[in-house]
Design a protein around this motif. Structure first.
Motif, short mmCIF file in Angstrom:
data_model
loop_
_atom_site.label_atom_id
_atom_site.label_comp_id
_atom_site.label_asym_id
_atom_site.label_seq_id
_atom_site.Cartn_x
_atom_site.Cartn_y
_atom_site.Cartn_z
N PRO A 54 0.80 -1.22 0.00
CA PRO A 54 0.00 0.00 0.00
C PRO A 54 0.85 1.28 0.00
O PRO A 54 0.46 2.28 -0.60
N ARG A 55 1.99 1.25 0.63
CA ARG A 55 2.86 2.43 0.65
C ARG A 55 3.45 2.69 -0.73
O ARG A 55 3.67 3.84 -1.10
N ASP A 91 1.95 2.26 -3.47
CA ASP A 91 0.91 2.88 -4.30
C ASP A 91 0.75 4.36 -4.00
O ASP A 91 0.25 5.11 -4.83
N ARG A 92 1.13 4.80 -2.80
CA ARG A 92 0.89 6.18 -2.39
C ARG A 92 2.07 7.12 -2.55
O ARG A 92 1.89 8.32 -2.50
N GLY A 93 3.25 6.59 -2.69
CA GLY A 93 4.40 7.49 -2.70
C GLY A 93 5.47 7.05 -3.67
O GLY A 93 5.23 6.25 -4.57
N ARG A 94 6.65 7.59 -3.44
CA ARG A 94 7.80 7.24 -4.28
C ARG A 94 8.20 5.79 -4.04
O ARG A 94 8.23 5.33 -2.91
N LYS A 95 8.51 5.12 -5.09
CA LYS A 95 8.84 3.70 -4.98
C LYS A 95 10.32 3.44 -4.78
O LYS A 95 10.70 2.42 -4.23
#
Length: 110
Positions: free
Chosen positions: A64-65, A67-71
């Motif tokens: 989930p993280r 999907d929300r921020g920089r990979k």
């Protein structure tokens, strides 16, 4: 980048799987005996299960993280965790299945 990193990690995982039986036999010292002919395969299955459980936990925690921020920072963290887990396979003495499982969990988490 995420797909490329997952491809590299999965290729590494499948390379490790090919040699995991030999690792359990010769590094951890789980040899087949007349009383337990399947012992090395059972230990190998336990280590693989630890990797899969670690991978499930890592995917649920990091997915989930991603999907929300920089990979890119997540890629560094997960590849680092995998590397530490794999390097840790050198550490366990013969018969230390719990220690090997801990490193398998860490590698799977990554």
């Amino acid at each position: 980048l995420v797909l490329q990193s997952r491809l590299i990690i999965n290729v590494g995982f499948y390379l490790v799987v090919n040699f995991l039986l030999f690792y359990t036999q010769y590094s951890l010292g789980f040899q087949a005996t007349a009383a337990e002919p399947q012992r090395p395969e059972q230990v190998t299955g336990t280590l693989l299960a630890c990797m899969v459980v670690g991978g499930l936990a890592g995917g649920l925690a990091i997915g989930p993280r991603a999907d929300r921020g920089r990979k890119l920072p997540l890629i560094y963290v997960t590849c680092g965790a995998t590397a530490l887990g794999m390097v840790g396979f050198v550490a366990p003495p013969a018969g230390a299945l719990k220690m090997a499982c801990a490193f398998a969990l860490l590698a799977g988490f990554g």
